[in-house]
Design a protein around this motif. Structure first.
Motif, PDB file in Angstrom:
ATOM      1  N   ASP A 162      -8.089  -2.707  -0.125  1.00 31.97           N
ATOM      2  CA  ASP A 162      -7.520  -2.359   1.173  1.00 31.97           C
ATOM      3  C   ASP A 162      -6.489  -3.372   1.639  1.00 31.97           C
ATOM      4  O   ASP A 162      -5.988  -3.277   2.769  1.00 31.97           O
ATOM      5  CB  ASP A 162      -8.635  -2.252   2.230  1.00 31.97           C
ATOM      6  CG  ASP A 162      -9.526  -1.040   1.999  1.00 31.97           C
ATOM      7  OD1 ASP A 162      -9.029  -0.043   1.444  1.00 31.97           O
ATOM      8  OD2 ASP A 162     -10.720  -1.104   2.349  1.00 31.97           O
ATOM      9  N   GLY A 163      -6.165  -4.336   0.794  1.00 35.90           N
ATOM     10  CA  GLY A 163      -5.194  -5.358   1.147  1.00 35.90           C
ATOM     11  C   GLY A 163      -5.864  -6.658   1.527  1.00 35.90           C
ATOM     12  O   GLY A 163      -6.989  -6.685   2.011  1.00 35.90           O
ATOM     13  N   PHE A 214       0.524  -0.949  -6.229  1.00 37.04           N
ATOM     14  CA  PHE A 214       0.614  -0.149  -5.010  1.00 37.04           C
ATOM     15  C   PHE A 214      -0.569   0.817  -4.980  1.00 37.04           C
ATOM     16  O   PHE A 214      -1.064   1.251  -6.031  1.00 37.04           O
ATOM     17  CB  PHE A 214       1.919   0.643  -4.968  1.00 37.04           C
ATOM     18  CG  PHE A 214       3.143  -0.191  -4.748  1.00 37.04           C
ATOM     19  CD1 PHE A 214       3.749  -0.232  -3.506  1.00 37.04           C
ATOM     20  CD2 PHE A 214       3.699  -0.940  -5.781  1.00 37.04           C
ATOM     21  CE1 PHE A 214       4.887  -1.002  -3.290  1.00 37.04           C
ATOM     22  CE2 PHE A 214       4.834  -1.708  -5.575  1.00 37.04           C
ATOM     23  CZ  PHE A 214       5.431  -1.749  -4.331  1.00 37.04           C
ATOM     24  N   ARG A 232      -7.932   7.637  -3.619  1.00 37.22           N
ATOM     25  CA  ARG A 232      -6.716   6.820  -3.685  1.00 37.22           C
ATOM     26  C   ARG A 232      -6.201   6.775  -5.126  1.00 37.22           C
ATOM     27  O   ARG A 232      -6.949   7.014  -6.079  1.00 37.22           O
ATOM     28  CB  ARG A 232      -6.997   5.397  -3.197  1.00 37.22           C
ATOM     29  CG  ARG A 232      -7.286   5.277  -1.700  1.00 37.22           C
ATOM     30  CD  ARG A 232      -8.005   3.987  -1.386  1.00 37.22           C
ATOM     31  NE  ARG A 232      -9.354   3.988  -1.955  1.00 37.22           N
ATOM     32  CZ  ARG A 232     -10.151   2.920  -2.035  1.00 37.22           C
ATOM     33  NH1 ARG A 232      -9.727   1.752  -1.565  1.00 37.22           N
ATOM     34  NH2 ARG A 232     -11.360   3.015  -2.560  1.00 37.22           N
ATOM     35  N   MET A 264      -1.838   4.478  -2.972  1.00 35.84           N
ATOM     36  CA  MET A 264      -1.520   5.568  -2.050  1.00 35.84           C
ATOM     37  C   MET A 264      -2.776   6.384  -1.784  1.00 35.84           C
ATOM     38  O   MET A 264      -3.581   6.619  -2.699  1.00 35.84           O
ATOM     39  CB  MET A 264      -0.430   6.478  -2.622  1.00 35.84           C
ATOM     40  CG  MET A 264      -0.828   7.258  -3.858  1.00 35.84           C
ATOM     41  SD  MET A 264       0.314   8.631  -4.220  1.00 35.84           S
ATOM     42  CE  MET A 264       1.853   7.782  -4.329  1.00 35.84           C
ATOM     43  N   ASP A 295       0.736   6.291   4.252  1.00 38.30           N
ATOM     44  CA  ASP A 295       1.632   5.264   3.736  1.00 38.30           C
ATOM     45  C   ASP A 295       1.107   4.662   2.443  1.00 38.30           C
ATOM     46  O   ASP A 295      -0.106   4.492   2.252  1.00 38.30           O
ATOM     47  CB  ASP A 295       1.817   4.150   4.771  1.00 38.30           C
ATOM     48  CG  ASP A 295       2.553   4.629   6.016  1.00 38.30           C
ATOM     49  OD1 ASP A 295       3.297   5.628   5.897  1.00 38.30           O
ATOM     50  OD2 ASP A 295       2.376   4.023   7.086  1.00 38.30           O
ATOM     51  N   VAL A 296       2.049   4.308   1.574  1.00 40.18           N
ATOM     52  CA  VAL A 296       1.732   3.584   0.343  1.00 40.18           C
ATOM     53  C   VAL A 296       1.686   2.097   0.663  1.00 40.18           C
ATOM     54  O   VAL A 296       2.568   1.572   1.336  1.00 40.18           O
ATOM     55  CB  VAL A 296       2.784   3.878  -0.746  1.00 40.18           C
ATOM     56  CG1 VAL A 296       2.507   3.059  -1.994  1.00 40.18           C
ATOM     57  CG2 VAL A 296       2.813   5.363  -1.075  1.00 40.18           C
ATOM     58  N   ARG A 297       0.644   1.421   0.196  1.00 44.76           N
ATOM     59  CA  ARG A 297       0.467  -0.001   0.489  1.00 44.76           C
ATOM     60  C   ARG A 297       0.679  -0.832  -0.780  1.00 44.76           C
ATOM     61  O   ARG A 297       0.144  -0.488  -1.835  1.00 44.76           O
ATOM     62  CB  ARG A 297      -0.939  -0.254   1.026  1.00 44.76           C
ATOM     63  CG  ARG A 297      -1.243  -1.728   1.334  1.00 44.76           C
ATOM     64  CD  ARG A 297      -2.743  -1.945   1.453  1.00 44.76           C
ATOM     65  NE  ARG A 297      -3.296  -1.254   2.612  1.00 44.76           N
ATOM     66  CZ  ARG A 297      -3.497  -1.829   3.788  1.00 44.76           C
ATOM     67  NH1 ARG A 297      -3.199  -3.115   3.953  1.00 44.76           N
ATOM     68  NH2 ARG A 297      -4.017  -1.154   4.788  1.00 44.76           N
ATOM     69  N   ARG A 298       1.477  -1.899  -0.669  1.00 47.93           N
ATOM     70  CA  ARG A 298       1.599  -2.845  -1.782  1.00 47.93           C
ATOM     71  C   ARG A 298       0.504  -3.889  -1.658  1.00 47.93           C
ATOM     72  O   ARG A 298       0.360  -4.524  -0.619  1.00 47.93           O
ATOM     73  CB  ARG A 298       2.972  -3.523  -1.792  1.00 47.93           C
ATOM     74  CG  ARG A 298       3.086  -4.612  -2.858  1.00 47.93           C
ATOM     75  CD  ARG A 298       4.543  -4.947  -3.183  1.00 47.93           C
ATOM     76  NE  ARG A 298       5.282  -5.458  -2.051  1.00 47.93           N
ATOM     77  CZ  ARG A 298       5.338  -6.748  -1.683  1.00 47.93           C
ATOM     78  NH1 ARG A 298       4.663  -7.655  -2.377  1.00 47.93           N
ATOM     79  NH2 ARG A 298       6.056  -7.118  -0.645  1.00 47.93           N
ATOM     80  N   LEU A 299      -0.262  -4.077  -2.765  1.00 41.82           N
ATOM     81  CA  LEU A 299      -1.395  -4.999  -2.723  1.00 41.82           C
ATOM     82  C   LEU A 299      -1.066  -6.389  -3.220  1.00 41.82           C
ATOM     83  O   LEU A 299      -1.697  -7.362  -2.789  1.00 41.82           O
ATOM     84  CB  LEU A 299      -2.551  -4.447  -3.575  1.00 41.82           C
ATOM     85  CG  LEU A 299      -3.240  -3.169  -3.109  1.00 41.82           C
ATOM     86  CD1 LEU A 299      -4.466  -2.908  -3.976  1.00 41.82           C
ATOM     87  CD2 LEU A 299      -3.640  -3.266  -1.642  1.00 41.82           C
TER      88      LEU A 299
END
Length: 680
Positions: free
Chosen positions: A196-197, A120, A100, A122, A128-132
């Motif tokens: 992972d959020g 972010f 990542r 990726m 998909d790109v994830r915003r943390l």
């Protein structure tokens, strides 16, 4: 028949000449500023096969720099753009496993609010790109945990939310802050968020603060994990007030309990700590002997606690980067060195070894832009006088650099001026500087001379690509960029020679350099300009107030009054170290502040001068530009005052950057064309 052949030959020769002329490269023009591609912040992937770098290009229509993250394959040099249509990207950082990539990008969290940087992530395999994060004040910097499960980050605290009539009470207490402060200075603290959020939680709190970056300057000291993931080493500042930044200490934070402990037993002028890969040691920055007037050295202390020791004293340079090598037995360090930026391999014990970089200077603006991989490979961005920044790679400290990109080929292909290093003697010092000549320069001709004096003063003019110098050289001017006592590239004695001698000594150094150039015979003595920004603006105003013979001057963000610098700028009380203390506690010391302020010599200034400043400059307060403008006007000196209604010490956007250069050159050109009114 013979005449026909001869005519055909003449036609062929004319065609060849025409083709040759058509292929002749042109000189650099103002419009070429936007063609210079910015390359920065290289990061080597954990498997050592690729490098991610930030590539930014000017977007004049939207007045911003559009950046992308670009992945460069080391073996093939192939490139893959990882991000598109993002208005800002910065700080790319691979996860420990390399699967990542995290980075910062601006986000508007709510309607009507300003955008703030958020983290972010990726996946490198696609997806998909994830915003943390959704930090209300934005994320300043972050660091992956060693297991890749969490990310620590720094963000400023929110102000207290008031209710009832008190919501209209916006009074606040001022400390050692700059004059632009509009609300309470709030601390920055550390937080933790799952990679992972998920929900973020606070790691630190209190009235103390993590460091905050106020550019230009080195990035704020980063959060750095211990190899076992149990601790984070950081810098604890006593307060968030900018003038208190010297009260800073290395601290180790226990992630599980939140408890913190000191490392060295000191609480001043420590910065940029990092654990060794084996966790046994912590490297950090501190000025020599704890004196802020001295150059910066790299120190090492036991991670369990204990006094640190300098390992770079013998190099005798103002260190601007330190990175542990994988073996935990040495560090890669970097600094301005003569007229280049150098890298050294510095063992914990023993002599440093300077790396062979050829004619390259790694990008350095108070921070050397370099990275070290897990195998000991090195990646850096660098320039030379004839090529803007590109990405370079060394498979080991003993190998030679290999260029991986050709992003600035268009600019490098222009007809550029040759840059030469010159040296001269002034009193007890041998100084150096750069001379950039016009393309097709001839030593038998006379040329106008333009001085571009560097700021800082803890900085230097170096053998790097300078758009400004090339633009001026393209106009047929010789450009002189002198170094002077106080510059940071010739050792501690040279750097601190400016203490309590801000202008007079450096002024003599610069003038000696001008005289050395005059003796070469190609300088037109009736057309000499002096110019600079920040401390370069200080030197410009000092020189026009203490020396005659200048045809024209440009003073950008000029320091003209040390009292304003002490009382109103973001460094404020820290400025006292250059004079031995506060001007308010000793009448003789206050007189020194006054005598070393160029505004004290305003009645002697006769040079037509362009003054420029940002109206919200926290570093060099615009009050000083206003004083200079009125002093010049009142004394009948031709002057023009240009202000940019923006925050900061330098224009961050391409449109204003271009305008600064346009006005700078047009003002000089105007007076180079006109006959001198003072007999010069």
């Amino acid at each position: 028949m013979k005449r026909t052949v001869i005519q055909a030959c003449f036609v062929l020769i004319a065609l060849l000449v025409a083709v040759g002329s058509a292929q002749q490269p042109r000189r650099m023009q103002l419009g070429d500023l936007g063609r210079v591609v910015r390359v920065s912040d290289p990061q080597i992937s954990p498997d050592g096969t690729s490098i991610v770098v930030v590539v930014a290009r000017a977007n004049y229509d939207e007045n911003r720099y559009d950046g992308d993250l670009v992945l460069v394959d080391i073996a093939s040099r192939n490139q893959r753009v990882l991000t598109t249509e993002r208005r800002s990207v910065s700080q790319p950082r691979f996860s420990p496993g390399g699967d990542r990539l995290a980075f910062l990008s601006n986000v508007v969290l709510a309607s009507g609010q300003q955008p703030h940087a958020q983290i972010f992530v990726m996946p490198m395999s696609g997806g998909d790109v994830r915003r943390l994060t959704s930090a209300p004040k934005g994320v300043q910097q972050f660091a992956w945990s060693p297991d890749g499960r969490t990310i620590a980050y720094a963000t400023e605290d929110e102000a207290e939310k008031k209710t009832g009539p008190e919501r209209f009470n916006d009074s606040f207490e001022v400390g050692n802050d700059d004059f632009l402060i509009q609300s309470q200075a709030l601390p920055t603290h550390a937080w933790l968020v799952p990679a992972d959020g998920g929900e973020a939680h606070r790691l630190t709190s209190g009235s103390w603060s993590l460091p905050i970056n106020h550019p230009p300057g080195a990035p704020a000291s980063p959060l750095a994990w211990s190899p076992d993931g149990k601790s984070i080493v950081l810098i604890r500042m006593a307060t968030p007030h900018s003038g208190d930044a010297r009260d800073s200490a290395v601290q180790v934070l226990d992630v599980a309990t939140g408890r913190m402990r000191g490392v060295t037993g000191r609480d001043r002028l420590e910065g940029q700590p990092a654990f060794s890969p084996d966790g046994a040691l912590i490297a950090y920055w501190q000025p020599r002997d704890g004196d802020s007037g001295n150059l910066n050295e790299i120190h090492v202390a036991p991670s369990t606690g204990g006094a640190g020791k300098s390992i770079t004293r013998a190099i005798d340079r103002h260190m601007a980067r330190s990175i542990w090598m994988p073996d935990s037995k040495s560090l890669l360090v970097g600094a301005n060195d003569g007229t280049r930026v150098s890298l050294w391999l510095q063992p914990l014990d023993g002599a440093a070894r300077k790396l062979d970089l050829g004619n390259l200077s790694p990008a350095s603006s108070f921070w050397v832009d370099v990275a070290v991989g897990k195998s000991g490979a090195i990646a850096f961005t660098a320039t030379d006088p004839l090529r803007p920044a590109e990405l370079y790679y060394m498979s080991s400290p003993s190998s030679l650099p290999k260029r991986l990109t050709n992003l600035n080929a268009e600019v490098a292909g222009l007809a550029l001026g040759r840059t030469e290093v010159i040296s001269w003697q002034s009193e007890s010092f041998t100084h150096n500087g750069l001379v950039t000549y016009p393309p097709e320069f001839s030593s038998s001709q006379k040329y106008p001379l333009v001085l571009v004096v560097h700021g800082g003063p803890t900085a230097a003019s170096l053998e790097t690509f300078s758009s400004q110098a090339q633009l001026m050289a393209a106009k047929g001017w010789v450009v002189f960029q002198p170094n002077y006592r106080g510059s940071d590239q010739l050792g501690n004695v040279y750097q601190r020679a400016i203490i309590n001698d801000a202008g007079a000594g450096p002024g003599r150094d610069v003038m000696a350099g001008v005289e050395a150039l005059k003796r070469r015979g190609f300088v037109d003595p009736s057309r000499i300009a002096v110019s600079g920004w920040s401390y370069g603006g200080y030197m410009t105003t000092w020189l026009i107030g203490n020396y005659q013979g200048w045809r024209v001057a440009v003073a950008g963000a000029p320091v003209t009054d040390w009292m304003d610098q002490y009382n109103l700028g973001d460094a404020n009380v820290r400025r006292g170290s250059a004079f031995g203390g506060s001007p308010w506690t000793d009448a003789k010391r206050m007189q020194a502040y006054i005598e070393q302020s160029p505004i004290a010599y305003a009645s002697k200034m006769r040079t037509p001068t362009l003054v420029m400043t940002n109206t919200q400059d926290f570093r060099v307060t615009p009050t000083q530009a206003f004083k200079l403008y009125h002093a010049l006007k009142d004394n009948g000196v031709p002057t023009k005052f240009i202000a940019y209604p923006i925050y900061g010490h330098n224009a961050p956007d391409p449109v204003r950057q271009r305008d600064v250069q346009r006005r700078w050159m047009e003002w000089i050109e105007q007076y180079f064309r006109e006959p001198s009114s003072n007999g010069q």
